[in-house]
Design an enzyme around this catalytic site. Structure first.
Site, PDB file in Angstrom:
ATOM      1  CD  GLU A 156      -3.023  -0.795  -0.001  1.00 56.53           C
ATOM      2  OE1 GLU A 156      -3.210   0.356  -0.446  1.00 56.53           O
ATOM      3  OE2 GLU A 156      -3.617  -1.789  -0.453  1.00 56.53           O
ATOM      4  CG  ASN A 187      -0.753   5.386  -0.883  1.00 56.37           C
ATOM      5  OD1 ASN A 187      -1.661   4.974  -1.601  1.00 56.37           O
ATOM      6  ND2 ASN A 187      -0.911   5.590   0.417  1.00 56.37           N
ATOM      7  NE  ARG A 198      -4.889   4.078  -8.155  1.00 53.56           N
ATOM      8  CZ  ARG A 198      -4.269   2.962  -8.414  1.00 53.56           C
ATOM      9  NH1 ARG A 198      -4.342   1.953  -7.603  1.00 53.56           N
ATOM     10  NH2 ARG A 198      -3.575   2.827  -9.507  1.00 53.56           N
TER      11      ARG A 198
END
Length: 142
Positions: free
Chosen positions: A47, A51, A106
């Site tokens: 994650e 990002n 997203r």
């Protein structure tokens, strides 16, 4: 004090997300984490790196730096940082469902996922300077 530390720098390409996950998994292997702990760590790394790829460098390729450190009491500290666009409002960005990306692509759950799988998550960021995510996981001794 029994510590170990590694620092890796790589480009913000999606192919490197799996590399980062695997590198951290290999680094923590001597701590003998459970399958669940290892899965939590790999998911949080995924994650954080994603990002950087998607949000920090939306229209370009930049550098991501990953630092993994093991301290006493099997405390794992992971730091993922970039020198990308930064986050204007960290508190807002950490809210579930918030995304600066396309809502169709997203879910806006990256920080929520990191917080749910790690024992601590801290985010520091400055617009146009970059972001630093620090995550802590205590690997339970068996």
């Amino acid at each position: 004090m029994n510590t170990n530390k590694v620092k890796i720098t790589f480009f913000s390409r999606s192919a490197n997300e799996a590399f980062a996950r695997g590198a951290v998994a290999a680094f923590v292997a001597p701590l003998d984490p459970t399958v669940a702990e290892l899965s939590d760590i790999k998911t949080a790394v995924s994650e954080a790196v994603t990002n950087c790829i998607v949000h920090a460098y939306p229209d370009t390729v930049g550098q991501i730096e990953l630092t993994a450190e093991v301290q006493e009491n099997q405390k794992l500290i992971l730091t993922i940082s970039d020198k990308g666009v930064g986050i204007e409002n960290i508190e807002r960005a950490m809210q579930p469902m918030f995304t600066t990306g396309s809502p169709e692509e997203r879910a806006g759950l990256g920080f929520a996922v990191m917080k749910s799988f790690m024992d601590e998550v801290k985010v520091r960021s400055k617009p146009q300077k970059g972001t630093k995510v620090t995550m802590v996981k205590y690997i339970r001794s068996r």
